[in-house]
Scaffold this active site. Structure first.
Site, PDB file in Angstrom:
ATOM      1  N   ASP A   1      -6.041   2.865   9.955  1.00  0.00           N
ATOM      2  CA  ASP A   1      -7.473   2.587  10.049  1.00  0.00           C
ATOM      3  C   ASP A   1      -7.768   2.156  11.495  1.00  0.00           C
ATOM      4  O   ASP A   1      -7.914   3.005  12.372  1.00  0.00           O
ATOM      5  CB  ASP A   1      -7.784   1.488   9.017  1.00  0.00           C
TER       6      ASP A   1
ATOM      7  N   GLY B   1       0.772  -1.242   0.000  1.00  0.00           N
ATOM      8  CA  GLY B   1       0.000   0.000   0.000  1.00  0.00           C
ATOM      9  C   GLY B   1       0.799   1.285   0.000  1.00  0.00           C
ATOM     10  O   GLY B   1       0.355   2.305  -0.519  1.00  0.00           O
TER      11      GLY B   1
ATOM     12  N   GLU C   1       3.169   4.712   5.446  1.00  0.00           N
ATOM     13  CA  GLU C   1       2.049   3.799   5.209  1.00  0.00           C
ATOM     14  C   GLU C   1       0.940   4.550   4.478  1.00  0.00           C
ATOM     15  O   GLU C   1       0.840   5.775   4.563  1.00  0.00           O
ATOM     16  CB  GLU C   1       1.579   3.220   6.561  1.00  0.00           C
ATOM     17  N   ASP C   2       0.120   3.798   3.766  1.00  0.00           N
ATOM     18  CA  ASP C   2      -0.974   4.428   3.019  1.00  0.00           C
ATOM     19  C   ASP C   2      -2.042   5.004   3.943  1.00  0.00           C
ATOM     20  O   ASP C   2      -2.510   6.120   3.760  1.00  0.00           O
ATOM     21  CB  ASP C   2      -1.604   3.440   2.012  1.00  0.00           C
TER      22      ASP C   2
ATOM     23  N   THR D   1      -2.248  -2.793  12.467  1.00  0.00           N
ATOM     24  CA  THR D   1      -1.055  -3.125  11.681  1.00  0.00           C
ATOM     25  C   THR D   1       0.134  -2.287  12.136  1.00  0.00           C
ATOM     26  O   THR D   1       1.210  -2.807  12.440  1.00  0.00           O
ATOM     27  CB  THR D   1      -1.292  -2.831  10.177  1.00  0.00           C
ATOM     28  N   LEU D   2      -0.070  -0.980  12.197  1.00  0.00           N
ATOM     29  CA  LEU D   2       1.038  -0.089  12.547  1.00  0.00           C
ATOM     30  C   LEU D   2       1.458  -0.247  14.002  1.00  0.00           C
ATOM     31  O   LEU D   2       2.631  -0.078  14.328  1.00  0.00           O
ATOM     32  CB  LEU D   2       0.651   1.356  12.246  1.00  0.00           C
TER      33      LEU D   2
ATOM     34  N   LYS E   1      -8.115   7.399   9.236  1.00  0.00           N
ATOM     35  CA  LYS E   1      -9.546   7.191   9.514  1.00  0.00           C
ATOM     36  C   LYS E   1      -9.709   7.077  11.024  1.00  0.00           C
ATOM     37  O   LYS E   1      -9.850   5.974  11.560  1.00  0.00           O
ATOM     38  CB  LYS E   1      -9.984   5.851   8.911  1.00  0.00           C
TER      39      LYS E   1
ATOM     40  N   ARG F   1      -5.003   0.128  -7.015  1.00  0.00           N
ATOM     41  CA  ARG F   1      -3.901   0.805  -6.296  1.00  0.00           C
ATOM     42  C   ARG F   1      -3.328   1.945  -7.130  1.00  0.00           C
ATOM     43  O   ARG F   1      -2.829   2.927  -6.598  1.00  0.00           O
ATOM     44  CB  ARG F   1      -2.770  -0.184  -5.994  1.00  0.00           C
TER      45      ARG F   1
HETATM   46  P1  IMP Z   1      -5.348  -1.204  10.218  1.00  0.00           P
HETATM   47  O1  IMP Z   1      -4.448  -2.241  10.811  1.00  0.00           O
HETATM   48  O2  IMP Z   1      -6.777  -1.495  10.499  1.00  0.00           O
HETATM   49  O3  IMP Z   1      -4.974   0.202  10.573  1.00  0.00           O
HETATM   50  O4  IMP Z   1      -5.307  -1.410   8.669  1.00  0.00           O
HETATM   51  C1  IMP Z   1      -4.323  -0.931   7.891  1.00  0.00           C
HETATM   52  C2  IMP Z   1      -4.412  -1.519   6.511  1.00  0.00           C
HETATM   53  O5  IMP Z   1      -5.753  -1.845   6.142  1.00  0.00           O
HETATM   54  C3  IMP Z   1      -3.936  -0.516   5.519  1.00  0.00           C
HETATM   55  O6  IMP Z   1      -2.549  -0.576   5.351  1.00  0.00           O
HETATM   56  C4  IMP Z   1      -4.700  -0.917   4.284  1.00  0.00           C
HETATM   57  O7  IMP Z   1      -3.971  -1.894   3.586  1.00  0.00           O
HETATM   58  C5  IMP Z   1      -5.985  -1.523   4.800  1.00  0.00           C
HETATM   59  N1  IMP Z   1      -7.096  -0.558   4.722  1.00  0.00           N
HETATM   60  C6  IMP Z   1      -7.671   0.129   5.715  1.00  0.00           C
HETATM   61  N2  IMP Z   1      -8.637   0.936   5.264  1.00  0.00           N
HETATM   62  C7  IMP Z   1      -8.678   0.749   3.930  1.00  0.00           C
HETATM   63  C8  IMP Z   1      -9.475   1.339   2.862  1.00  0.00           C
HETATM   64  O8  IMP Z   1     -10.350   2.191   3.045  1.00  0.00           O
HETATM   65  N3  IMP Z   1      -9.192   0.891   1.617  1.00  0.00           N
HETATM   66  C9  IMP Z   1      -8.239  -0.039   1.345  1.00  0.00           C
HETATM   67  N4  IMP Z   1      -7.474  -0.595   2.291  1.00  0.00           N
HETATM   68  C10 IMP Z   1      -7.694  -0.203   3.576  1.00  0.00           C
HETATM   69 MG    MG Z   2      -1.471  -1.679   3.817  1.00  0.00          MG
END
Ligand code: IMP
Ligand code: MG
Length: 173
Positions: A101, A42, A97-98, A105-106, A129, A163
């Site tokens: 959310d 991402g 990172e993209d 992950t981070l 987000k 992407r």
């Molecule tokens: P987290 O661990 O929930 O913060 O998720 C992080 C990962 O979820 C990001 O690096 C994205 O790959 C994926 N992700 C979260 N939200 C979106 C979205 O709106 N579109 C696409 N991928 C998302």
């Molecule tokens: Mg990602």
């Protein structure tokens, strides 16, 4: 069937914001050795755009981790599938990172990288987000805060597609 995608953040707005972030980073890290660490896949588009707009030399490395399956819901788990090629001990790290959310992950990746004793570590994300957060995770540099919508483009995928879109779009169906 192709998804329907509506523009949320136009290409030029994204590029202008990345330039601003690059300017702030170039100023902060002037005279230092900065390593950009991208989370595959991402972060690739954001990381390369950011690096090209910076006015200081940077080193680049990548690691891969995934917390999402093939749909739009998080599995809540993270798997590291590719590690960094080099040690980061004593280095100034900018994790790129993209999107942040839920933050899971981070959270896991930053904890793991802290154990490798970098001199410093900051986090830059293109999108945030905050309404979806499950664990505490604040980025130091944020491109745009967005509402709880599923987005694609600038590295973000829907089922591994879209992407490459140069704008941030909302998948509507
Ligand atoms: P987290 O661990 O929930 O913060 O998720 C992080 C990962 O979820 C990001 O690096 C994205 O790959 C994926 N992700 C979260 N939200 C979106 C979205 O709106 N579109 C696409 N991928 C998302
Ligand atoms: Mg990602």
């Amino acid at each position: 069937m192709d998804a329907k995608i509506e523009v949320l953040i136009p290409e030029q707005d994204v590029r202008d914001r990345i330039q601003e972030m690059a300017d702030a980073l170039s100023e902060k890290y002037a005279g230092e050795n900065l390593h950009l660490i991208g989370i595959l896949n991402g972060s690739v588009f954001f990381l390369t755009a950011l690096a090209q707009k910076m006015s200081i030399p940077v080193e680049i490395d990548f690691m891969a981790a995934s917390s999402y399956g093939s749909g739009t819901e998080s599995s809540g788990r993270v798997l590291v599938t590719k590690d960094l090629d080099r040690s980061i001990e004593g280095d100034h790290i900018l994790l790129v990172e993209d999107i942040v959310d839920t933050g899971q992950t981070l959270h896991l990746i930053t904890e793991m990288l802290e154990e490798r004793n970098p001199a410093s570590m900051e986090l830059a994300v293109l999108l945030d987000k905050p309404s979806r957060r499950k664990v505490c995770m604040d980025a130091d540099y944020i491109g745009f805060e967005i509402p709880d919508v599923f987005v694609v483009g600038w590295g973000l995928d829907y089922d591994q597609k879209y992407r490459e879109l140069p704008f941030v779009g909302i998948v509507t169906e």
